[in-house]
Design a protein around this motif. Structure first.
Motif, PDB file in Angstrom:
ATOM      1  N   LYS A   1       0.825  -1.206   0.000  1.00  0.00           N
ATOM      2  CA  LYS A   1       0.000   0.000   0.000  1.00  0.00           C
ATOM      3  C   LYS A   1       0.862   1.261   0.000  1.00  0.00           C
ATOM      4  N   ILE A   2       1.977   1.219   0.694  1.00  0.00           N
ATOM      5  CA  ILE A   2       2.880   2.375   0.711  1.00  0.00           C
ATOM      6  C   ILE A   2       3.464   2.608  -0.677  1.00  0.00           C
ATOM      7  N   LEU A   3       3.845   1.511  -1.357  1.00  0.00           N
ATOM      8  CA  LEU A   3       4.450   1.646  -2.685  1.00  0.00           C
ATOM      9  C   LEU A   3       3.436   2.060  -3.750  1.00  0.00           C
ATOM     10  N   THR A   4       2.217   1.532  -3.678  1.00  0.00           N
ATOM     11  CA  THR A   4       1.240   1.818  -4.731  1.00  0.00           C
ATOM     12  C   THR A   4       0.486   3.127  -4.493  1.00  0.00           C
ATOM     13  N   LYS A   5       0.039   3.376  -3.262  1.00  0.00           N
ATOM     14  CA  LYS A   5      -0.785   4.555  -2.982  1.00  0.00           C
ATOM     15  C   LYS A   5      -0.030   5.655  -2.249  1.00  0.00           C
TER      16      LYS A   5
END
Length: 155
Positions: A31-35
């Protein structure tokens, strides 16, 4: 189901009768990498877990589990196999090391020189039981004969 979090490394499963190679992941990385934002439950972000192909997810949250993963994790599957082989080889070498043999020889020589013989524990156990049975018989016979009256004493 495969984890969405990127693979951090590889580890051998610690469950009994398994030993499969699993993948190590960190909670919340996907989630940190994508959003660009952390997941709702922020307290577990960055905690390591691994996914075994046979057993499923292993998600211990304690410090011991985290240190276990860090200590046993390898960057690639090949590096994990090599490190396991080295550990087995080192363990086999340690078992037959010269200092251990020297200590064993010293102990053996000391026992021979002092004339120590192994104790006969079975004989001691039997003797203890026989002594206990003999004591019980003596005490029982004392009470039986003490309370018994002879015909000439009944007058």
């Amino acid at each position: 189901m495969a984890s969405k979090n990127p693979v951090r490394g590889y580890i051998r499963c610690h469950m009994p009768n398994c030993s499969q190679i699993g993948t190590v992941h960190a909670v919340g990385e996907h989630k940190i990498l994508t959003k660009g934002e952390p997941p709702k439950n922020k307290r577990n972000v960055g905690r390591l877990y691994f996914q075994c192909p046979t057993c499923g997810y292993q998600q211990g949250k304690g410090d011991e589990f985290q240190s276990f993963i860090l200590a046993n994790m390898a960057e690639t599957r090949e590096a994990l196999a090599v490190s396991q082989l080295e550990a087995i080889t080192n363990k086999a070498c340690d078992e037959t090391s010269e200092p251990v043999k020297a200590v064993m020889e010293t102990v053996t020589k000391t026992n021979v020189e002092t004339g120590l013989k192994p104790e006969n524990t079975k004989l001691k156990a039997v003797m203890a039981h026989l002594a206990a049975i003999g004591t019980i018989l003596i005490v029982t016979s004392f009470f039986i004969f003490r309370n018994r009256t002879t015909p000439h004493e009944r007058t």
